[in-house]
Design a protein around this motif. Sequence first.
Motif, PDB file in Angstrom:
ATOM      1  N   PHE A   1      -7.474  -0.893  -3.026  1.00 40.17           N
ATOM      2  CA  PHE A   1      -7.249   0.504  -2.642  1.00 40.17           C
ATOM      3  C   PHE A   1      -7.801   1.469  -3.689  1.00 40.17           C
ATOM      4  CE2 PHE A   1      -3.993  -2.045  -0.595  1.00 40.17           C
ATOM      5  CZ  PHE A   1      -4.024  -1.583   0.706  1.00 40.17           C
ATOM      6  N   HIS A   2      -8.989   1.174  -4.210  1.00 40.27           N
ATOM      7  CA  HIS A   2      -9.468   2.007  -5.318  1.00 40.27           C
ATOM      8  C   HIS A   2     -10.326   3.185  -4.882  1.00 40.27           C
ATOM      9  CE1 HIS A   2     -13.554   0.326  -5.339  1.00 40.27           C
ATOM     10  NE2 HIS A   2     -13.010  -0.859  -5.191  1.00 40.27           N
ATOM     11  N   ASN A   3     -10.629   3.310  -3.572  1.00 38.70           N
ATOM     12  CA  ASN A   3     -11.322   4.521  -3.117  1.00 38.70           C
ATOM     13  C   ASN A   3     -11.040   4.784  -1.635  1.00 38.70           C
ATOM     14  OD1 ASN A   3     -13.363   3.178  -1.415  1.00 38.70           O
ATOM     15  ND2 ASN A   3     -14.212   2.426  -3.343  1.00 38.70           N
ATOM     16  N   PRO A   4     -11.209   6.038  -1.195  1.00 42.32           N
ATOM     17  CA  PRO A   4     -10.920   6.389   0.208  1.00 42.32           C
ATOM     18  C   PRO A   4     -11.731   5.583   1.219  1.00 42.32           C
ATOM     19  CG  PRO A   4     -11.089   8.377  -1.128  1.00 42.32           C
ATOM     20  CD  PRO A   4     -11.526   7.236  -2.003  1.00 42.32           C
ATOM     21  N   GLU A   5     -12.970   5.210   0.846  1.00 43.66           N
ATOM     22  CA  GLU A   5     -13.826   4.468   1.798  1.00 43.66           C
ATOM     23  C   GLU A   5     -13.195   3.140   2.211  1.00 43.66           C
ATOM     24  OE1 GLU A   5     -15.114   6.281  -0.805  1.00 43.66           O
ATOM     25  OE2 GLU A   5     -15.699   7.727   0.741  1.00 43.66           O
ATOM     26  N   GLN A   6     -12.552   2.459   1.238  1.00 45.68           N
ATOM     27  CA  GLN A   6     -11.881   1.183   1.563  1.00 45.68           C
ATOM     28  C   GLN A   6     -10.813   1.408   2.629  1.00 45.68           C
ATOM     29  OE1 GLN A   6     -10.616  -0.014  -2.440  1.00 45.68           O
ATOM     30  NE2 GLN A   6     -11.477  -2.025  -2.031  1.00 45.68           N
TER      31      GLN A   6
ATOM     32  N   ALA B   1       3.374   0.371  -6.441  1.00 42.94           N
ATOM     33  CA  ALA B   1       2.939   0.609  -7.829  1.00 42.94           C
ATOM     34  C   ALA B   1       2.141   1.902  -7.922  1.00 42.94           C
ATOM     35  CB  ALA B   1       2.100  -0.570  -8.321  1.00 42.94           C
ATOM     36  N   TRP B   2       1.258   2.136  -6.951  1.00 40.33           N
ATOM     37  CA  TRP B   2       0.441   3.354  -6.948  1.00 40.33           C
ATOM     38  C   TRP B   2       1.336   4.589  -6.871  1.00 40.33           C
ATOM     39  CZ3 TRP B   2      -0.313   7.682  -4.094  1.00 40.33           C
ATOM     40  CH2 TRP B   2      -1.471   8.425  -4.348  1.00 40.33           C
ATOM     41  N   GLN B   3       2.335   4.557  -5.988  1.00 43.26           N
ATOM     42  CA  GLN B   3       3.236   5.709  -5.838  1.00 43.26           C
ATOM     43  C   GLN B   3       3.989   6.007  -7.122  1.00 43.26           C
ATOM     44  OE1 GLN B   3       4.673   6.702  -1.359  1.00 43.26           O
ATOM     45  NE2 GLN B   3       6.021   5.458  -2.559  1.00 43.26           N
TER      46      GLN B   3
ATOM     47  N   LYS C   1      -7.840  13.312 -11.265  1.00 44.45           N
ATOM     48  CA  LYS C   1      -8.530  13.814 -10.069  1.00 44.45           C
ATOM     49  C   LYS C   1      -8.784  12.684  -9.073  1.00 44.45           C
ATOM     50  CE  LYS C   1     -12.229  16.866  -8.596  1.00 44.45           C
ATOM     51  NZ  LYS C   1     -13.514  17.481  -8.890  1.00 44.45           N
ATOM     52  N   LYS C   2      -9.105  11.509  -9.592  1.00 43.81           N
ATOM     53  CA  LYS C   2      -9.327  10.340  -8.723  1.00 43.81           C
ATOM     54  C   LYS C   2      -8.044  10.018  -7.936  1.00 43.81           C
ATOM     55  CE  LYS C   2     -10.868   5.537  -8.879  1.00 43.81           C
ATOM     56  NZ  LYS C   2     -11.113   4.366  -9.721  1.00 43.81           N
ATOM     57  N   PHE C   3      -6.899  10.059  -8.609  1.00 44.67           N
ATOM     58  CA  PHE C   3      -5.612   9.839  -7.940  1.00 44.67           C
ATOM     59  C   PHE C   3      -5.378  10.889  -6.854  1.00 44.67           C
ATOM     60  CE2 PHE C   3      -4.390   6.779 -11.127  1.00 44.67           C
ATOM     61  CZ  PHE C   3      -3.346   6.065 -10.566  1.00 44.67           C
ATOM     62  N   LEU C   4      -5.655  12.157  -7.177  1.00 47.86           N
ATOM     63  CA  LEU C   4      -5.444  13.243  -6.210  1.00 47.86           C
ATOM     64  C   LEU C   4      -6.336  13.074  -4.986  1.00 47.86           C
ATOM     65  CD1 LEU C   4      -5.167  16.288  -8.647  1.00 47.86           C
ATOM     66  CD2 LEU C   4      -3.340  15.397  -7.195  1.00 47.86           C
TER      67      LEU C   4
ATOM     68  N   TYR D   1      -5.227   9.520   1.594  1.00 52.04           N
ATOM     69  CA  TYR D   1      -5.587   8.282   2.296  1.00 52.04           C
ATOM     70  C   TYR D   1      -4.521   7.210   2.095  1.00 52.04           C
ATOM     71  CZ  TYR D   1      -9.989  10.696   2.713  1.00 52.04           C
ATOM     72  OH  TYR D   1     -10.941  11.627   3.017  1.00 52.04           O
ATOM     73  N   ILE D   2      -4.021   7.083   0.872  1.00 57.11           N
ATOM     74  CA  ILE D   2      -2.984   6.074   0.600  1.00 57.11           C
ATOM     75  C   ILE D   2      -1.678   6.462   1.285  1.00 57.11           C
ATOM     76  CG2 ILE D   2      -1.511   5.133  -1.239  1.00 57.11           C
ATOM     77  CD1 ILE D   2      -3.977   4.730  -2.918  1.00 57.11           C
ATOM     78  N   ILE D   3      -1.332   7.754   1.239  1.00 56.08           N
ATOM     79  CA  ILE D   3      -0.097   8.229   1.898  1.00 56.08           C
ATOM     80  C   ILE D   3      -0.185   7.977   3.401  1.00 56.08           C
ATOM     81  CG2 ILE D   3       1.297  10.274   2.409  1.00 56.08           C
ATOM     82  CD1 ILE D   3       1.507   9.207  -0.519  1.00 56.08           C
TER      83      ILE D   3
END
Length: 456
Positions: free
Chosen positions: A69-74, A134-136, A241-244, A249-251
Amino acid sequence: KMTWQKLLAREGVDITTISGLDVVFYDAVWQFAEKKEELFFTYFRGKNLTHYINVDPKELGRFLYKKHFHNPEQIKQYYENGQILIKEIKETAEKWKKEAKTNEEVLKAYNEFKKQFMQINYIYSILSWLAIEAWQADFEQLMNSMIKRNKLETRQDEILTTAYTPWKKTALHEIPEKISKGVSPKKIAEEYQFLRSFSVIWYRPLDEAWIKNIIPQSHENGKSLTQKQMVTLLNPTAEEKKFLEQAPYIIFFKDWRDDLRRMHCYSWTFLFEEIARVWNVQYEEVGYLTLDEIESGLNKKNNPKEIIARRKVNPCIITCLGKELKITVLDKDIPKKYENVVAEIENKGKGEVITGLVAFKGKMRGKVKIIRSYHDIKNVEIGDILVANTTHPTYLPAMQKAAAFVTNEGGIISHAAIVAREMKKPCIVGTKIATKVLKDGDMVEVDAEKGIVRRI
Protein backbone atom coordinates in the motif's frame (compact mmCIF):
# COMPACT_ATOMS: atom_id res chain seq x y z
CA LYS A 1 13.54 -12.10 21.25
CA MET A 2 9.85 -11.22 20.97
CA THR A 3 7.38 -12.45 23.55
CA TRP A 4 3.84 -13.59 22.85
CA GLN A 5 1.14 -10.93 22.88
CA LYS A 6 -2.56 -10.73 22.18
CA LEU A 7 -3.32 -9.39 18.70
CA LEU A 8 -7.10 -9.12 19.09
CA ALA A 9 -10.19 -10.90 20.37
CA ARG A 10 -13.54 -11.29 18.63
CA GLU A 11 -16.92 -12.90 19.20
CA GLY A 12 -19.01 -14.93 16.79
CA VAL A 13 -16.42 -15.78 14.12
CA ASP A 14 -16.70 -19.40 12.97
CA ILE A 15 -13.75 -21.79 12.69
CA THR A 16 -14.37 -22.03 8.93
CA THR A 17 -13.55 -18.33 8.57
CA ILE A 18 -10.66 -18.46 11.07
CA SER A 19 -9.01 -21.36 9.23
CA GLY A 20 -8.91 -19.31 6.00
CA LEU A 21 -7.74 -16.11 7.68
CA ASP A 22 -5.04 -17.86 9.70
CA VAL A 23 -3.35 -19.22 6.56
CA VAL A 24 -2.80 -15.61 5.49
CA PHE A 25 -1.73 -14.51 8.98
CA TYR A 26 0.93 -17.23 8.87
CA ASP A 27 2.03 -16.36 5.35
CA ALA A 28 2.46 -12.68 6.33
CA VAL A 29 4.25 -13.48 9.61
CA TRP A 30 6.65 -15.94 7.93
CA GLN A 31 7.51 -13.45 5.19
CA PHE A 32 8.13 -10.71 7.76
CA ALA A 33 10.12 -12.88 10.20
CA GLU A 34 11.94 -14.70 7.37
CA LYS A 35 11.52 -18.00 9.21
CA LYS A 36 8.84 -20.68 9.25
CA GLU A 37 8.10 -21.21 12.91
CA GLU A 38 4.95 -21.26 15.00
CA LEU A 39 4.78 -17.50 15.53
CA PHE A 40 0.98 -17.22 15.62
CA PHE A 41 -2.00 -19.20 16.92
CA THR A 42 -5.69 -18.75 17.65
CA TYR A 43 -7.41 -19.83 20.85
CA PHE A 44 -11.08 -20.63 20.25
CA ARG A 45 -13.64 -21.28 22.94
CA GLY A 46 -17.42 -20.92 23.05
CA LYS A 47 -17.64 -18.85 19.85
CA ASN A 48 -14.92 -16.49 21.07
CA LEU A 49 -11.52 -16.26 19.41
CA THR A 50 -8.27 -14.65 20.46
CA HIS A 51 -5.28 -14.31 18.14
CA TYR A 52 -1.79 -14.51 19.71
CA ILE A 53 1.32 -13.40 17.86
CA ASN A 54 5.06 -13.66 18.45
CA VAL A 55 6.24 -10.78 16.23
CA ASP A 56 5.66 -7.04 16.68
CA PRO A 57 2.25 -6.45 14.99
CA LYS A 58 2.97 -2.78 14.29
CA GLU A 59 6.28 -3.61 12.57
CA LEU A 60 4.56 -6.41 10.67
CA GLY A 61 1.88 -3.93 9.57
CA ARG A 62 4.51 -1.40 8.47
CA PHE A 63 6.29 -4.11 6.48
CA LEU A 64 2.98 -4.88 4.73
CA TYR A 65 1.87 -1.32 4.00
CA LYS A 66 5.27 -0.47 2.55
CA LYS A 67 5.02 -3.54 0.34
CA HIS A 68 1.34 -3.50 -0.66
CA PHE A 69 0.00 0.00 0.00
CA HIS A 70 2.84 2.40 -0.70
CA ASN A 71 1.12 4.48 -3.41
CA PRO A 72 -2.40 5.37 -4.65
CA GLU A 73 -1.86 3.49 -7.94
CA GLN A 74 -1.61 0.16 -6.08
CA ILE A 75 -4.92 0.79 -4.33
CA LYS A 76 -6.64 1.85 -7.57
CA GLN A 77 -5.50 -1.46 -9.10
CA TYR A 78 -6.84 -3.46 -6.11
CA TYR A 79 -10.14 -1.62 -6.53
CA GLU A 80 -10.36 -2.48 -10.25
CA ASN A 81 -9.47 -6.12 -9.57
CA GLY A 82 -12.01 -6.19 -6.75
CA GLN A 83 -14.79 -4.95 -9.02
CA ILE A 84 -14.06 -7.81 -11.42
CA LEU A 85 -14.08 -10.20 -8.45
CA ILE A 86 -17.48 -8.91 -7.23
CA LYS A 87 -18.98 -9.62 -10.66
CA GLU A 88 -17.44 -13.10 -10.64
CA ILE A 89 -18.74 -13.79 -7.09
CA LYS A 90 -22.30 -12.85 -8.03
CA GLU A 91 -22.29 -14.88 -11.26
CA THR A 92 -20.68 -17.99 -9.70
CA ALA A 93 -22.88 -17.95 -6.59
CA GLU A 94 -26.06 -17.51 -8.67
CA LYS A 95 -25.02 -20.40 -10.95
CA TRP A 96 -24.41 -22.82 -8.07
CA LYS A 97 -27.48 -21.67 -6.16
CA LYS A 98 -29.52 -23.25 -8.97
CA GLU A 99 -27.26 -26.27 -9.61
CA ALA A 100 -25.73 -27.41 -6.29
CA LYS A 101 -28.19 -30.14 -5.28
CA THR A 102 -26.23 -33.42 -5.32
CA ASN A 103 -23.23 -34.11 -3.09
CA GLU A 104 -20.92 -33.96 -6.11
CA GLU A 105 -22.31 -30.59 -7.23
CA VAL A 106 -22.10 -29.20 -3.69
CA LEU A 107 -18.41 -30.17 -3.60
CA LYS A 108 -17.75 -28.42 -6.93
CA ALA A 109 -19.55 -25.31 -5.70
CA TYR A 110 -17.58 -25.44 -2.46
CA ASN A 111 -14.27 -25.49 -4.35
CA GLU A 112 -15.36 -22.37 -6.26
CA PHE A 113 -16.33 -20.67 -2.99
CA LYS A 114 -13.02 -21.60 -1.34
CA LYS A 115 -10.93 -20.33 -4.27
CA GLN A 116 -12.66 -16.93 -4.09
CA PHE A 117 -12.50 -16.84 -0.28
CA MET A 118 -8.74 -17.41 -0.19
CA GLN A 119 -8.21 -14.80 -2.90
CA ILE A 120 -10.13 -12.26 -0.78
CA ASN A 121 -8.31 -13.25 2.41
CA TYR A 122 -5.04 -11.78 1.16
CA ILE A 123 -5.23 -8.18 -0.11
CA TYR A 124 -8.91 -7.67 0.75
CA SER A 125 -8.77 -9.03 4.29
CA ILE A 126 -5.77 -9.91 6.46
CA LEU A 127 -2.94 -8.12 4.62
CA SER A 128 -4.97 -4.92 4.40
CA TRP A 129 -6.17 -5.21 8.01
CA LEU A 130 -2.65 -5.57 9.42
CA ALA A 131 -1.23 -2.93 7.06
CA ILE A 132 -3.98 -0.34 7.54
CA GLU A 133 -4.04 -0.73 11.34
CA ALA A 134 -0.33 0.15 11.43
CA TRP A 135 -0.71 2.87 8.78
CA GLN A 136 -3.59 4.49 10.68
CA ALA A 137 -1.63 4.52 13.94
CA ASP A 138 1.34 6.13 12.16
CA PHE A 139 -0.90 8.59 10.30
CA GLU A 140 -2.72 9.58 13.50
CA GLN A 141 0.61 10.30 15.21
CA LEU A 142 1.86 12.24 12.17
CA MET A 143 -1.35 14.34 11.98
CA ASN A 144 -1.17 15.20 15.68
CA SER A 145 2.47 16.18 15.25
CA MET A 146 1.74 18.49 12.28
CA ILE A 147 -1.25 20.08 14.03
CA LYS A 148 0.82 20.82 17.16
CA ARG A 149 3.88 21.99 15.20
CA ASN A 150 1.78 24.50 13.28
CA LYS A 151 -0.31 25.47 16.36
CA LEU A 152 -3.55 24.45 14.64
CA GLU A 153 -5.32 22.83 17.63
CA THR A 154 -8.37 25.08 17.21
CA ARG A 155 -8.76 23.86 13.61
CA GLN A 156 -8.15 20.19 14.40
CA ASP A 157 -11.67 18.97 13.56
CA GLU A 158 -11.81 20.50 10.07
CA ILE A 159 -8.26 19.33 9.30
CA LEU A 160 -8.99 15.75 10.39
CA THR A 161 -12.36 15.72 8.58
CA THR A 162 -10.49 16.64 5.37
CA ALA A 163 -7.63 14.19 5.96
CA TYR A 164 -10.03 11.28 6.51
CA THR A 165 -12.25 11.99 3.48
CA PRO A 166 -12.14 8.87 1.26
CA TRP A 167 -11.34 8.76 -2.45
CA LYS A 168 -14.74 7.22 -3.30
CA LYS A 169 -17.96 6.44 -1.46
CA THR A 170 -18.56 3.08 0.21
CA ALA A 171 -21.69 1.59 1.79
CA LEU A 172 -20.98 3.57 4.97
CA HIS A 173 -21.44 6.79 2.94
CA GLU A 174 -24.28 5.59 0.70
CA ILE A 175 -26.53 4.68 3.64
CA PRO A 176 -26.71 8.21 5.17
CA GLU A 177 -27.42 9.64 1.71
CA LYS A 178 -30.35 7.24 1.25
CA ILE A 179 -31.73 8.13 4.68
CA SER A 180 -31.55 11.84 3.83
CA LYS A 181 -33.49 11.14 0.62
CA GLY A 182 -36.29 9.57 2.67
CA VAL A 183 -35.60 5.86 1.99
CA SER A 184 -36.86 3.86 4.97
CA PRO A 185 -34.35 2.16 7.30
CA LYS A 186 -36.20 -1.12 6.71
CA LYS A 187 -35.65 -0.91 2.94
CA ILE A 188 -32.00 0.10 3.43
CA ALA A 189 -31.46 -2.83 5.84
CA GLU A 190 -32.74 -5.18 3.12
CA GLU A 191 -30.60 -3.59 0.39
CA TYR A 192 -27.44 -3.61 2.53
CA GLN A 193 -28.03 -6.96 4.23
CA PHE A 194 -24.74 -8.12 2.68
CA LEU A 195 -22.93 -5.99 5.29
CA ARG A 196 -24.12 -8.28 8.08
CA SER A 197 -20.87 -10.21 8.60
CA PHE A 198 -17.39 -11.04 7.32
CA SER A 199 -17.80 -14.43 9.03
CA VAL A 200 -18.61 -17.10 6.46
CA ILE A 201 -21.29 -19.03 8.38
CA TRP A 202 -22.17 -17.25 11.63
CA TYR A 203 -23.90 -13.90 11.33
CA ARG A 204 -26.59 -11.69 12.80
CA PRO A 205 -28.99 -10.10 10.29
CA LEU A 206 -28.85 -6.33 9.90
CA ASP A 207 -31.88 -4.58 11.38
CA GLU A 208 -33.33 -1.08 11.23
CA ALA A 209 -31.67 -0.11 14.53
CA TRP A 210 -28.21 -0.87 13.06
CA ILE A 211 -28.94 1.37 10.06
CA LYS A 212 -30.17 4.24 12.26
CA ASN A 213 -27.15 3.98 14.53
CA ILE A 214 -24.55 4.59 11.81
CA ILE A 215 -26.20 7.77 10.57
CA PRO A 216 -24.33 10.94 11.44
CA GLN A 217 -26.68 13.93 11.47
CA SER A 218 -25.79 16.73 9.06
CA HIS A 219 -24.71 19.10 11.85
CA GLU A 220 -22.32 16.47 13.19
CA ASN A 221 -20.22 16.14 10.06
CA GLY A 222 -17.97 19.08 10.83
CA LYS A 223 -16.42 21.58 8.41
CA SER A 224 -13.77 20.49 5.96
CA LEU A 225 -11.11 22.15 3.82
CA THR A 226 -9.90 21.48 0.32
CA GLN A 227 -6.87 19.20 0.09
CA LYS A 228 -4.78 22.19 -1.04
CA GLN A 229 -5.88 24.34 1.92
CA MET A 230 -5.06 21.53 4.34
CA VAL A 231 -1.57 20.98 2.86
CA THR A 232 -0.88 24.74 3.00
CA LEU A 233 -1.89 24.87 6.68
CA LEU A 234 0.09 21.77 7.70
CA ASN A 235 3.24 22.61 5.70
CA PRO A 236 4.28 18.91 5.57
CA THR A 237 7.71 17.39 5.01
CA ALA A 238 8.14 15.17 1.92
CA GLU A 239 7.38 12.04 3.99
CA GLU A 240 4.34 13.67 5.64
CA LYS A 241 3.05 14.82 2.24
CA LYS A 242 3.27 11.25 0.94
CA PHE A 243 1.05 10.10 3.85
CA LEU A 244 -1.45 12.90 3.14
CA GLU A 245 -1.62 11.91 -0.55
CA GLN A 246 -2.18 8.24 0.32
CA ALA A 247 -4.81 8.94 2.98
CA PRO A 248 -7.96 9.29 0.77
CA TYR A 249 -7.14 5.98 -0.97
CA ILE A 250 -6.27 3.97 2.15
CA ILE A 251 -9.30 5.34 4.05
CA PHE A 252 -11.51 4.35 1.11
CA PHE A 253 -9.97 0.90 0.75
CA LYS A 254 -10.34 0.15 4.48
CA ASP A 255 -14.14 0.29 4.13
CA TRP A 256 -14.53 -0.87 0.54
CA ARG A 257 -12.59 -4.11 0.95
CA ASP A 258 -14.84 -4.81 3.94
CA ASP A 259 -17.91 -4.32 1.69
CA LEU A 260 -16.38 -6.81 -0.78
CA ARG A 261 -15.58 -9.58 1.69
CA ARG A 262 -18.97 -9.28 3.41
CA MET A 263 -20.69 -9.45 0.02
CA HIS A 264 -18.77 -12.67 -0.73
CA CYS A 265 -19.89 -14.36 2.51
CA TYR A 266 -23.49 -13.21 1.99
CA SER A 267 -23.59 -14.48 -1.62
CA TRP A 268 -22.56 -18.02 -0.59
CA THR A 269 -24.81 -18.51 2.47
CA PHE A 270 -27.00 -20.91 0.45
CA LEU A 271 -24.04 -23.29 0.02
CA PHE A 272 -23.57 -23.85 3.75
CA GLU A 273 -27.31 -24.33 4.16
CA GLU A 274 -27.01 -27.05 1.49
CA ILE A 275 -23.98 -28.63 3.22
CA ALA A 276 -25.89 -28.71 6.53
CA ARG A 277 -28.77 -30.45 4.73
CA VAL A 278 -26.43 -33.02 3.11
CA TRP A 279 -24.90 -33.88 6.52
CA ASN A 280 -28.18 -33.56 8.44
CA VAL A 281 -26.73 -31.04 10.92
CA GLN A 282 -27.80 -27.54 11.98
CA TYR A 283 -26.60 -24.73 9.68
CA GLU A 284 -24.66 -23.09 12.52
CA GLU A 285 -22.83 -26.35 13.32
CA VAL A 286 -20.97 -26.34 9.99
CA GLY A 287 -19.03 -23.36 11.38
CA TYR A 288 -17.12 -25.61 13.80
CA LEU A 289 -15.16 -27.10 10.88
CA THR A 290 -12.13 -25.78 9.01
CA LEU A 291 -12.18 -25.21 5.25
CA ASP A 292 -10.22 -28.46 4.73
CA GLU A 293 -12.47 -30.45 7.07
CA ILE A 294 -15.58 -29.35 5.17
CA GLU A 295 -13.94 -30.52 1.93
CA SER A 296 -12.97 -33.86 3.54
CA GLY A 297 -16.52 -34.24 4.88
CA LEU A 298 -17.99 -33.67 1.42
CA ASN A 299 -15.52 -36.28 0.11
CA LYS A 300 -16.72 -38.62 2.91
CA LYS A 301 -13.21 -38.85 4.40
CA ASN A 302 -14.20 -37.74 7.89
CA ASN A 303 -17.22 -37.64 10.19
CA PRO A 304 -18.25 -33.98 10.56
CA LYS A 305 -20.71 -34.74 13.38
CA GLU A 306 -17.96 -36.13 15.64
CA ILE A 307 -15.75 -33.06 15.13
CA ILE A 308 -18.68 -30.67 15.65
CA ALA A 309 -19.74 -32.37 18.90
CA ARG A 310 -16.20 -32.11 20.28
CA ARG A 311 -15.66 -28.45 19.44
CA LYS A 312 -19.00 -27.29 20.75
CA VAL A 313 -17.82 -28.16 24.26
CA ASN A 314 -14.00 -28.14 24.09
CA PRO A 315 -11.67 -25.19 23.57
CA CYS A 316 -9.23 -25.58 20.69
CA ILE A 317 -6.03 -24.20 19.23
CA ILE A 318 -5.92 -23.28 15.53
CA THR A 319 -2.33 -23.17 14.30
CA CYS A 320 0.23 -24.11 11.66
CA LEU A 321 2.65 -26.75 12.94
CA GLY A 322 4.83 -27.55 9.94
CA LYS A 323 6.66 -25.61 7.25
CA GLU A 324 3.63 -25.60 4.94
CA LEU A 325 0.65 -23.25 5.10
CA LYS A 326 -1.67 -25.95 6.43
CA ILE A 327 -3.98 -25.35 9.35
CA THR A 328 -4.13 -27.81 12.26
CA VAL A 329 -6.80 -27.76 14.96
CA LEU A 330 -5.89 -29.18 18.38
CA ASP A 331 -9.13 -29.94 20.19
CA LYS A 332 -8.07 -32.85 22.44
CA ASP A 333 -5.51 -32.58 25.25
CA ILE A 334 -4.28 -29.10 24.32
CA PRO A 335 -0.51 -28.91 24.95
CA LYS A 336 0.40 -26.94 28.06
CA LYS A 337 2.56 -24.46 26.10
CA TYR A 338 -0.56 -22.78 24.62
CA GLU A 339 -2.37 -22.62 27.94
CA ASN A 340 0.75 -21.08 29.48
CA VAL A 341 0.87 -18.33 26.83
CA VAL A 342 -2.84 -17.56 27.27
CA ALA A 343 -2.62 -17.58 31.08
CA GLU A 344 0.52 -15.44 31.17
CA ILE A 345 -0.94 -12.76 28.91
CA GLU A 346 -4.30 -12.72 30.68
CA ASN A 347 -2.70 -12.55 34.13
CA LYS A 348 -0.20 -9.92 33.02
CA GLY A 349 -2.99 -7.73 31.67
CA LYS A 350 -5.30 -8.13 34.66
CA GLY A 351 -5.13 -5.27 37.08
CA GLU A 352 -3.05 -3.13 34.71
CA VAL A 353 -4.14 0.44 35.38
CA ILE A 354 -4.38 3.41 33.00
CA THR A 355 -5.00 6.78 34.63
CA GLY A 356 -6.50 10.05 33.37
CA LEU A 357 -8.83 12.93 34.15
CA VAL A 358 -12.47 12.29 35.04
CA ALA A 359 -14.72 14.09 32.57
CA PHE A 360 -17.97 12.51 33.79
CA LYS A 361 -18.30 10.21 36.78
CA GLY A 362 -19.52 6.64 36.78
CA LYS A 363 -18.38 3.02 36.53
CA MET A 364 -18.80 0.74 33.57
CA ARG A 365 -17.43 -2.58 32.32
CA GLY A 366 -17.26 -3.66 28.71
CA LYS A 367 -15.21 -4.68 25.69
CA VAL A 368 -12.70 -2.27 24.21
CA LYS A 369 -13.21 -0.95 20.67
CA ILE A 370 -10.34 1.16 19.37
CA ILE A 371 -11.52 4.01 17.10
CA ARG A 372 -8.86 5.68 14.95
CA SER A 373 -11.21 7.39 12.49
CA TYR A 374 -14.88 7.70 11.51
CA HIS A 375 -14.41 4.56 9.44
CA ASP A 376 -14.07 2.45 12.60
CA ILE A 377 -17.40 3.51 14.12
CA LYS A 378 -19.28 0.63 12.50
CA ASN A 379 -17.32 -1.77 14.75
CA VAL A 380 -18.79 -0.33 17.96
CA GLU A 381 -21.70 -2.24 19.49
CA ILE A 382 -24.02 -1.38 22.35
CA GLY A 383 -22.15 -1.62 25.66
CA ASP A 384 -18.62 -1.38 24.23
CA ILE A 385 -15.98 0.90 25.71
CA LEU A 386 -14.95 3.41 23.05
CA VAL A 387 -11.19 4.07 23.18
CA ALA A 388 -9.63 6.73 20.94
CA ASN A 389 -6.78 9.19 20.74
CA THR A 390 -9.42 11.91 20.80
CA THR A 391 -13.05 12.06 19.60
CA HIS A 392 -14.65 14.13 16.86
CA PRO A 393 -18.24 15.07 15.90
CA THR A 394 -18.35 12.26 13.31
CA TYR A 395 -17.86 9.70 16.12
CA LEU A 396 -21.27 10.49 17.64
CA PRO A 397 -23.12 7.41 16.27
CA ALA A 398 -20.51 5.19 17.99
CA MET A 399 -20.59 7.29 21.16
CA GLN A 400 -24.36 6.78 21.36
CA LYS A 401 -23.82 3.00 21.47
CA ALA A 402 -20.76 2.96 23.73
CA ALA A 403 -21.09 2.55 27.50
CA ALA A 404 -18.09 4.77 28.29
CA PHE A 405 -15.32 6.76 26.60
CA VAL A 406 -11.55 6.75 27.16
CA THR A 407 -9.15 9.02 25.27
CA ASN A 408 -5.40 9.58 25.11
CA GLU A 409 -5.72 13.34 24.78
CA GLY A 410 -7.99 16.10 25.96
CA GLY A 411 -9.17 17.81 29.10
CA ILE A 412 -12.50 18.55 30.73
CA ILE A 413 -13.60 20.80 27.83
CA SER A 414 -12.58 18.34 25.08
CA HIS A 415 -15.17 16.94 22.66
CA ALA A 416 -15.29 13.57 24.50
CA ALA A 417 -15.82 15.31 27.84
CA ILE A 418 -18.62 17.55 26.55
CA VAL A 419 -20.45 14.64 24.86
CA ALA A 420 -19.99 12.43 27.97
CA ARG A 421 -21.67 15.09 30.12
CA GLU A 422 -24.51 15.46 27.60
CA MET A 423 -25.01 11.67 27.35
CA LYS A 424 -24.25 11.08 31.06
CA LYS A 425 -21.69 8.38 30.30
CA PRO A 426 -18.50 7.65 32.27
CA CYS A 427 -15.51 9.28 30.58
CA ILE A 428 -11.79 9.46 31.28
CA VAL A 429 -9.61 11.73 29.12
CA GLY A 430 -5.90 12.56 28.90
CA THR A 431 -4.65 9.01 29.60
CA LYS A 432 -1.83 9.46 27.00
CA ILE A 433 -1.50 5.67 26.46
CA ALA A 434 -4.98 4.06 26.23
CA THR A 435 -4.83 3.24 22.50
CA LYS A 436 -1.27 1.92 22.88
CA VAL A 437 -1.93 -0.35 25.88
CA LEU A 438 -5.44 -1.64 25.15
CA LYS A 439 -6.47 -3.96 22.32
CA ASP A 440 -9.81 -4.62 20.62
CA GLY A 441 -11.74 -7.17 22.66
CA ASP A 442 -10.01 -6.48 26.00
CA MET A 443 -12.44 -6.51 28.92
CA VAL A 444 -11.98 -3.39 31.02
CA GLU A 445 -13.54 -1.51 33.90
CA VAL A 446 -13.76 2.23 33.46
CA ASP A 447 -13.78 3.69 36.97
CA ALA A 448 -14.56 7.34 36.35
CA GLU A 449 -14.90 7.92 40.09
CA LYS A 450 -11.14 7.45 40.57
CA GLY A 451 -9.99 8.23 37.00
CA ILE A 452 -8.65 4.76 36.22
CA VAL A 453 -9.19 2.14 33.50
CA ARG A 454 -8.35 -1.40 34.57
CA ARG A 455 -8.17 -4.63 32.55
CA ILE A 456 -10.37 -7.32 34.11
